[in-house]
Design a protein around this motif. Sequence first.
Motif, PDB file in Angstrom:
ATOM      1  N   GLY A   1      -4.235  46.278-103.754  1.00  0.00           N
ATOM      2  CA  GLY A   1      -3.408  45.622-103.247  1.00  0.00           C
ATOM      3  C   GLY A   1      -2.695  45.133-104.520  1.00  0.00           C
ATOM      4  O   GLY A   1      -3.169  44.669-105.609  1.00  0.00           O
ATOM      5  N   LEU A   2      -1.274  45.491-104.503  1.00  0.00           N
ATOM      6  CA  LEU A   2      -0.376  44.851-105.488  1.00  0.00           C
ATOM      7  C   LEU A   2       0.337  43.636-105.121  1.00  0.00           C
ATOM      8  O   LEU A   2       1.223  43.640-104.331  1.00  0.00           O
ATOM      9  CB  LEU A   2       0.450  46.000-105.759  1.00  0.00           C
ATOM     10  N   VAL A   3       0.142  42.657-105.813  1.00  0.00           N
ATOM     11  CA  VAL A   3       0.420  41.202-105.755  1.00  0.00           C
ATOM     12  C   VAL A   3       1.722  40.988-106.563  1.00  0.00           C
ATOM     13  O   VAL A   3       1.637  40.807-108.009  1.00  0.00           O
ATOM     14  CB  VAL A   3      -0.375  40.288-105.862  1.00  0.00           C
ATOM     15  N   PHE A   4       2.875  40.948-106.284  1.00  0.00           N
ATOM     16  CA  PHE A   4       4.059  40.655-107.094  1.00  0.00           C
ATOM     17  C   PHE A   4       4.260  39.264-107.196  1.00  0.00           C
ATOM     18  O   PHE A   4       4.340  38.476-106.228  1.00  0.00           O
ATOM     19  CB  PHE A   4       5.223  41.375-106.344  1.00  0.00           C
TER      20      PHE A   4
ATOM     21  N   VAL B   1       1.032  42.019-110.270  1.00  0.00           N
ATOM     22  CA  VAL B   1       2.239  42.694-111.082  1.00  0.00           C
ATOM     23  C   VAL B   1       3.515  41.885-111.099  1.00  0.00           C
ATOM     24  O   VAL B   1       3.785  41.413-110.109  1.00  0.00           O
ATOM     25  CB  VAL B   1       2.671  43.902-110.030  1.00  0.00           C
TER      26      VAL B   1
ATOM     27  N   THR C   1       7.713  45.268-111.591  1.00  0.00           N
ATOM     28  CA  THR C   1       8.260  46.154-110.465  1.00  0.00           C
ATOM     29  C   THR C   1       6.966  47.162-110.475  1.00  0.00           C
ATOM     30  O   THR C   1       6.196  47.291-111.330  1.00  0.00           O
ATOM     31  CB  THR C   1       9.401  46.993-110.889  1.00  0.00           C
ATOM     32  N   LEU C   2       7.290  48.024-109.582  1.00  0.00           N
ATOM     33  CA  LEU C   2       6.087  49.419-109.671  1.00  0.00           C
ATOM     34  C   LEU C   2       6.312  50.156-110.821  1.00  0.00           C
ATOM     35  O   LEU C   2       5.272  50.921-111.039  1.00  0.00           O
ATOM     36  CB  LEU C   2       6.212  50.107-108.299  1.00  0.00           C
TER      37      LEU C   2
ATOM     38  N   PRO D   1      -2.124  52.304-102.429  1.00  0.00           N
ATOM     39  CA  PRO D   1      -1.448  50.792-102.802  1.00  0.00           C
ATOM     40  C   PRO D   1      -0.953  50.129-101.134  1.00  0.00           C
ATOM     41  O   PRO D   1      -0.270  50.881-100.553  1.00  0.00           O
ATOM     42  CB  PRO D   1      -0.239  51.011-103.557  1.00  0.00           C
ATOM     43  N   TYR D   2      -0.852  48.759-101.499  1.00  0.00           N
ATOM     44  CA  TYR D   2      -0.020  48.022-100.492  1.00  0.00           C
ATOM     45  C   TYR D   2       0.357  46.784-101.100  1.00  0.00           C
ATOM     46  O   TYR D   2      -0.321  46.040-102.071  1.00  0.00           O
ATOM     47  CB  TYR D   2      -1.279  47.599 -99.303  1.00  0.00           C
ATOM     48  N   GLU D   3       1.401  46.481-100.824  1.00  0.00           N
ATOM     49  CA  GLU D   3       2.129  45.306-101.745  1.00  0.00           C
ATOM     50  C   GLU D   3       2.465  44.022-100.872  1.00  0.00           C
ATOM     51  O   GLU D   3       2.329  43.904 -99.632  1.00  0.00           O
ATOM     52  CB  GLU D   3       3.698  45.950-101.779  1.00  0.00           C
TER      53      GLU D   3
ATOM     54  N   THR E   1       3.750  39.749-101.962  1.00  0.00           N
ATOM     55  CA  THR E   1       4.662  39.021-102.849  1.00  0.00           C
ATOM     56  C   THR E   1       4.683  37.676-102.614  1.00  0.00           C
ATOM     57  O   THR E   1       4.503  37.052-101.514  1.00  0.00           O
ATOM     58  CB  THR E   1       6.192  39.585-102.329  1.00  0.00           C
TER      59      THR E   1
END
Length: 534
Positions: free
Chosen positions: A146-149, A264, A267-268, A285-287, A289
């Motif tokens: 999980g990518l937490v922006f 993050v 950006t990616l 990955p799953y985004e 925000t």
Amino acid sequence: MASPGNDATTTPSIDDAVTDNNLQPFFVLQKGSLRKSERNLSGAVKTRRKIDLSSASPKASEDVEDEREEENMKLRMEAFEIVWSKVESTIKDVLRDINTSVFREIQNWVHESFNTIKSLGTPDFPEATQSFPIVRDANSKKLFTGLVFTQNMEYVDDLLTFEELGKHLKSRGCHVANLSSLDFTTKNGIGGCLRSLLRQFLMSTPDVTDMSILASWYGEQNYANPVVVVIDDIERCSGSVLSDFILTLSEWVVKIPVILIMGVATTLDTMRNKLASNALQHLCPYEFTLGIPAERMDAIVKAVLLKPCSGFTIGHKVAVFMRNYFVSQDGTLTSFIRALKVACSLHFYVEPLSVILRECVLEEDNWESGIEKNGLSPELMLKYAYDLPSCQSDEMTDQTSESLAQAFSELKRLQNEWRAVVLCLHEAGKGGKVRLLDLYCEASDPESYNKRKAELDKDPDLPPTGPILIKGNAISEAIRLVRDLSTVQLGKLISIWESLTTGTEVYHRVFALKLLLKMEDGKSSKKDSTVTSK
């Protein structure tokens, strides 16, 4: 009449003691001689010690006065602790509420990912506890990530956010380890982050940093729940160490269903540049925000400064300083909160009457009966109070505790009206991204109030009395957006205004506007019906 620019609900502004240039991010309150320390605050607090005590000698009177001032200072510091504790807990609750929807989304994704991993096949107990990974196809080495922006939030703000995320997932049955960028340094290598990982799950630091130890721990008693590893800021991590860590986890994912969550900031592309290509290949990955810093700031200003919280608030100069400081620090909420604490502590340090806010937090509204508890004599209490800008009106010639109580009550009523108007303007300006902190700065400007009041004095036919706001950039933009709304949109906005103004005089004007809108809408409908029938 007291203006909305006055800066405390029950106590005076700190603006007289604080200018735009002398509020620092840090300072130390040093307690020396109380009389001298107050005298040295650039005239912010005048020494007022003349009390008619005819039955006592001058020396005895002075000693009594000193004791009362010392007691008052002690009570002020105690009150500060109570008030700031309330403010701080309110801020934490606000930030937690903002993140709740995102945290729930992450939580659902974690459990879905865990079920997917388990569906690929679960090793039996003897195989799961062996000291080497299980070799299977490439899909079994995929790490759900999980990518937490954080949308450019500062690192200091990320710390609390990911700490709260870890607590949320733990409360939902996950095994969670929170790792920071300090765990991924070139100096410590892969062993540093593995030691931290094992220490958090095993509650002790093993002699050997071996993933088989974690595999045995999971297989023996913890196999029914997902294992989540949270890394708060990958930009600050060593790319080579983080890549090795990902490769290690991918080898063991069949035995230990690890799910990664990484913060993050931008950006990616940052992640692609940071990690080695073979590590990237193992990520699925799953985004997610988080809300932008400005939205978080609006929520804090609304909860702490524009809704009943602690009785403490800030004036125009301090608000402008803190807004500019927030902008210059790229939206660092932690710095803003720290500056707010500095302003609060200074207010209690220099203002004897600030002790009243203790009753405000504890919801004890009868301050008059507690005068003696504030460490001041009734005479000195009134003297301090009637030196406040809010009590300088020509109408307040009778300096008694009863008239003072009425003055404080009126000030509180006016501020409630003013706050309701500001909140209504913010609701109107949301479509144009009008920031609440900008509205607060403009609406609390005493110069705007004085200008408008002068206009009303010259021309009584201007709009009736009430919360007075002069149009500035944010205010004028909010008003413009209201004028551009359709009838349906305006009706929805008025309904929101009703809920925001309940219990104030502004509510009656909003209700009258609602009736007027219905009348106009009814006339339009009747006219359209007549045209259609012809």
